[in-house]
Scaffold this motif. Structure first.
Motif, PDB file in Angstrom:
ATOM      1  N   MET A   1    -102.170  53.666   3.812  1.00  0.00           N
ATOM      2  CA  MET A   1    -101.969  54.878   4.611  1.00  0.00           C
ATOM      3  C   MET A   1    -103.062  55.873   4.258  1.00  0.00           C
ATOM      4  N   SER A   2    -104.070  55.955   5.103  1.00  0.00           N
ATOM      5  CA  SER A   2    -105.236  56.766   4.797  1.00  0.00           C
ATOM      6  C   SER A   2    -105.057  58.231   5.147  1.00  0.00           C
ATOM      7  N   LYS A   3    -104.153  58.535   6.066  1.00  0.00           N
ATOM      8  CA  LYS A   3    -103.988  59.915   6.505  1.00  0.00           C
ATOM      9  C   LYS A   3    -103.358  60.748   5.399  1.00  0.00           C
ATOM     10  N   ALA A   4    -103.942  61.926   5.118  1.00  0.00           N
ATOM     11  CA  ALA A   4    -103.524  62.725   3.967  1.00  0.00           C
ATOM     12  C   ALA A   4    -102.137  63.326   4.143  1.00  0.00           C
ATOM     13  N   HIS A   5    -101.834  63.847   5.310  1.00  0.00           N
ATOM     14  CA  HIS A   5    -100.542  64.497   5.529  1.00  0.00           C
ATOM     15  C   HIS A   5     -99.915  63.966   6.822  1.00  0.00           C
ATOM     16  N   PRO A   6     -99.388  62.756   6.776  1.00  0.00           N
ATOM     17  CA  PRO A   6     -98.828  62.162   7.986  1.00  0.00           C
ATOM     18  C   PRO A   6     -97.606  62.908   8.490  1.00  0.00           C
ATOM     19  N   THR A   7     -97.414  62.886   9.780  1.00  0.00           N
ATOM     20  CA  THR A   7     -96.239  63.484  10.400  1.00  0.00           C
ATOM     21  C   THR A   7     -95.111  62.471  10.440  1.00  0.00           C
ATOM     22  N   ALA A   8     -93.915  62.942  10.795  1.00  0.00           N
ATOM     23  CA  ALA A   8     -92.778  62.033  10.933  1.00  0.00           C
ATOM     24  C   ALA A   8     -93.091  60.943  11.955  1.00  0.00           C
ATOM     25  N   LYS A   9     -93.749  61.325  13.034  1.00  0.00           N
ATOM     26  CA  LYS A   9     -94.117  60.349  14.063  1.00  0.00           C
ATOM     27  C   LYS A   9     -95.079  59.312  13.498  1.00  0.00           C
ATOM     28  N   ASP A  10     -96.062  59.762  12.718  1.00  0.00           N
ATOM     29  CA  ASP A  10     -97.031  58.835  12.107  1.00  0.00           C
ATOM     30  C   ASP A  10     -96.326  57.817  11.214  1.00  0.00           C
ATOM     31  N   VAL A  11     -95.434  58.313  10.380  1.00  0.00           N
ATOM     32  CA  VAL A  11     -94.784  57.439   9.399  1.00  0.00           C
ATOM     33  C   VAL A  11     -93.903  56.412  10.091  1.00  0.00           C
ATOM     34  N   LEU A  12     -93.112  56.867  11.052  1.00  0.00           N
ATOM     35  CA  LEU A  12     -92.214  55.934  11.739  1.00  0.00           C
ATOM     36  C   LEU A  12     -93.006  54.895  12.527  1.00  0.00           C
ATOM     37  N   ALA A  13     -94.123  55.324  13.119  1.00  0.00           N
ATOM     38  CA  ALA A  13     -94.968  54.366  13.845  1.00  0.00           C
ATOM     39  C   ALA A  13     -95.520  53.307  12.904  1.00  0.00           C
ATOM     40  N   LEU A  14     -95.887  53.713  11.693  1.00  0.00           N
ATOM     41  CA  LEU A  14     -96.419  52.759  10.719  1.00  0.00           C
ATOM     42  C   LEU A  14     -95.328  51.813  10.222  1.00  0.00           C
ATOM     43  N   VAL A  15     -94.129  52.340  10.044  1.00  0.00           N
ATOM     44  CA  VAL A  15     -92.997  51.488   9.657  1.00  0.00           C
ATOM     45  C   VAL A  15     -92.800  50.380  10.695  1.00  0.00           C
ATOM     46  N   ASP A  16     -92.839  50.780  11.968  1.00  0.00           N
ATOM     47  CA  ASP A  16     -92.639  49.795  13.035  1.00  0.00           C
ATOM     48  C   ASP A  16     -93.824  48.838  13.152  1.00  0.00           C
ATOM     49  N   LYS A  17     -95.031  49.353  12.971  1.00  0.00           N
ATOM     50  CA  LYS A  17     -96.219  48.493  13.051  1.00  0.00           C
ATOM     51  C   LYS A  17     -96.181  47.424  11.968  1.00  0.00           C
ATOM     52  N   ARG A  18     -95.695  47.788  10.803  1.00  0.00           N
ATOM     53  CA  ARG A  18     -95.629  46.829   9.692  1.00  0.00           C
ATOM     54  C   ARG A  18     -94.367  45.976   9.738  1.00  0.00           C
ATOM     55  N   GLY A  19     -93.462  46.304  10.629  1.00  0.00           N
ATOM     56  CA  GLY A  19     -92.236  45.536  10.737  1.00  0.00           C
ATOM     57  C   GLY A  19     -91.331  45.685   9.523  1.00  0.00           C
ATOM     58  N   LEU A  20     -91.320  46.877   8.917  1.00  0.00           N
ATOM     59  CA  LEU A  20     -90.512  47.108   7.726  1.00  0.00           C
ATOM     60  C   LEU A  20     -89.039  47.285   8.092  1.00  0.00           C
ATOM     61  N   SER A  21     -88.183  46.596   7.402  1.00  0.00           N
ATOM     62  CA  SER A  21     -86.747  46.768   7.624  1.00  0.00           C
ATOM     63  C   SER A  21     -86.215  47.960   6.827  1.00  0.00           C
ATOM     64  N   HIS A  22     -86.943  48.344   5.755  1.00  0.00           N
ATOM     65  CA  HIS A  22     -86.508  49.434   4.890  1.00  0.00           C
ATOM     66  C   HIS A  22     -87.719  50.234   4.410  1.00  0.00           C
ATOM     67  N   VAL A  23     -87.440  51.459   3.996  1.00  0.00           N
ATOM     68  CA  VAL A  23     -88.432  52.362   3.402  1.00  0.00           C
ATOM     69  C   VAL A  23     -87.868  52.829   2.069  1.00  0.00           C
ATOM     70  N   LYS A  24     -88.732  53.058   1.089  1.00  0.00           N
ATOM     71  CA  LYS A  24     -88.289  53.514  -0.225  1.00  0.00           C
ATOM     72  C   LYS A  24     -88.447  55.025  -0.319  1.00  0.00           C
ATOM     73  N   LEU A  25     -87.373  55.709  -0.742  1.00  0.00           N
ATOM     74  CA  LEU A  25     -87.378  57.162  -0.870  1.00  0.00           C
ATOM     75  C   LEU A  25     -87.017  57.566  -2.293  1.00  0.00           C
ATOM     76  N   GLY A  26     -87.518  58.736  -2.722  1.00  0.00           N
ATOM     77  CA  GLY A  26     -87.194  59.236  -4.046  1.00  0.00           C
ATOM     78  C   GLY A  26     -87.116  60.750  -4.096  1.00  0.00           C
ATOM     79  N   VAL A  27     -86.251  61.242  -4.969  1.00  0.00           N
ATOM     80  CA  VAL A  27     -86.174  62.670  -5.302  1.00  0.00           C
ATOM     81  C   VAL A  27     -86.170  62.766  -6.827  1.00  0.00           C
ATOM     82  N   THR A  28     -86.536  63.918  -7.352  1.00  0.00           N
ATOM     83  CA  THR A  28     -86.552  64.055  -8.810  1.00  0.00           C
ATOM     84  C   THR A  28     -85.290  64.770  -9.286  1.00  0.00           C
ATOM     85  N   ASP A  29     -84.846  64.349 -10.468  1.00  0.00           N
ATOM     86  CA  ASP A  29     -83.749  65.055 -11.122  1.00  0.00           C
ATOM     87  C   ASP A  29     -84.318  66.192 -11.972  1.00  0.00           C
TER      88      ASP A  29
END
Length: 454
Positions: A1-29
């Protein structure tokens, strides 16, 4: 992912382009530890728009998953409900250790935002923006590598561990050449995950490295620092090594720093800190910024030195400060002013160790400086020579324990103004808990000293 600050649309499009069934998310404690999950594609698409719920226990337990008994935000009295989390598409990154996987950060929203580490830093940066300022920052970490596994260190009781390399050998071309494959993998991983490394070298001690992350805007710098700590550990363990970011793992070796570099820019992009013709090219604003950092450091230390272990590093002669001091190009001070060009002039916040929660530590380092500008706080005269050899004013002494630091933070009016009552009460309580947990322990030193003789 070369784009520095992708938008929600960018990210979801990349998820679909790669055929990902899941995405990994994290928050800090509270301790800066990433907690997360894999989220299905459709759930992720919904979360990008509406956020999602995450059990607020991650703001109500310590690094060992033990529940705080002294915080108001959450606990048995609230029954640990879900807290709102907003997904941050601009933080999306490739996760090359997991094929085509994408990793995205979140931050707590709603009522939880008041105690969220990332949200606290963002509020400080909003304060800067309200002053017509933007903040650039970078973090550098020292960390030790061992020929150990999570099982072996426990089997050994964390004693007689085998470092990746032996002895003192800072800036060693020999050591980095022998282990060039690991260095190359780490550099590539960081580049691929948009946390590029400006410099990587051995430090003084067995198996210790220092990595300087490239400068960016302060919120991105904190994101990078959080990700660097986690994914350095992951890469090391996948290669049969273990990395530790403790402030000090052994009394026989220097501690591990997590120095924070900060500079300010005007709305036109010009330097706030640099002014030709002034001593060390320090502008009034830079002097006041340093004055605020110095004045508030003893009150805010619990935000920067957040573990019991942090305070074992803050002793004379081990490249870590013992008082809230400042100097020009002086590494014996807590604050090191680094003169240079308008682009490079900055202050290094040297009291911080590798065990920081980057969001909270940057909030303290930047917030105290902004407070200094707002109140035109003059710093003490700059220290020349060895700061350890000078008797400093009593009010510059740093707390000597986490419990003392937590009490100073809870009583600090400037802290409450900068970070809010909810955050200060919550953070001080979590640090008080950490100190009380340590107080229950019987250390090896006590056993060796008292078991037979006393």
């Amino acid at each position: 992912m070369s784009k520095a600050h992708p938008t929600a649309k960018d990210v979801l499009a990349l998820v679909d382009k790669r055929g990902l069934s899941h995405v990994k998310l994290g928050v800090t404690d509270a301790d800066g530890i990433l907690r997360g999950k894999y989220m299905s594609r459709d759930k992720f698409a919904s979360a990008l728009k509406n956020g999602f719920g995450f059990c607020d226990v991650v703001l109500g337990w310590d690094s060992n998953d033990q529940l705080y008994d002294n915080v108001a935000f959450t606990g048995w009295h609230t029954a640990y409900p879900d807290a709102a989390v907003r997904v941050l598409p601009g933080t999306a990154r490739d996760l090359p250790l997991e094929g085509d996987m994408i990793f995205v950060l979140g931050e707590f929203a709603g009522a939880a935002e008041e105690v969220c580490p990332r949200g606290t830093l963002r509020r400080v940066l909003d304060r800067a923006a309200g002053m017509g300022l933007s903040v650039s920052s970078a973090v550098e970490f020292e960390f030790f590598l061992f020929d150990e596994t999570p099982h072996s260190v426990r089997d050994k009781g964390y004693a007689n561990l085998t470092p990746m390399t032996p002895g003192f050998f800072g800036y060693s071309v020999l050591r980095s050449g022998v282990h060039a494959e690991f260095y190359a993998e780490l550099l590539k991983l960081c580049a691929d995950m948009r946390m590029p490394i400006e410099g990587l070298h051995t430090e003084t001690g067995p198996g210790v490295l220092e990595a300087a992350i490239e400068v960016s805007d302060a919120l991105e710098a904190a994101d990078r620092a959080v990700l660097f700590k986690t994914f350095t550990k992951i890469l090391a363990q996948r290669r049969g090594l273990m990395a530790t970011f403790m402030a000090k793992w052994s009394k026989d070796w220097p501690g591990q720093s997590g120095h924070i570099h900060v500079s300010l820019q005007r709305e036109d992009g010009g330097s706030v800190f640099h002014e030709e013709g002034r001593p060390h090219a320090m502008s009034d604003a830079m002097r006041w910024f340093v004055g605020g950092q110095q004045r508030l450091m003893p009150e805010l230390l619990a935000m920067v030195s957040p573990t019991v272990n942090s305070y074992t590093r803050l002793i004379p002669g081990f490249w870590a400060p013992t008082d809230a001091t400042w100097g020009v190009e002086n590494r014996t001070c807590a604050l090191r002013v680094i003169p240079g060009s308008p682009k490079s002039q900055r202050v290094e916040y040297r009291v911080a160790a590798a065990d920081i929660n980057p969001y909270v530590a940057l909030a303290a380092a930047i917030g105290s400086g902004l407070w200094g500008i707002e109140n035109r706080i003059e710093p003490d005269p700059a220290v020349e020579g060895n700061a350890y050899a000078i008797q400093h004013a009593a009010e510059r002494a740093l707390p000597r324990s986490l419990g003392e630091a937590a009490g100073r933070l809870a009583a600090s009016a400037p802290a409450r103004e900068l970070f809010g009552d909810a955050f200060v009460d919550h953070w001080a309580a979590t640090r008080d808990w950490e100190q009380r947990e340590f107080n229950k322990a019987i250390t090896d030193w006590e056993l060796a000293r008292y078991f037979e003789i006393i």
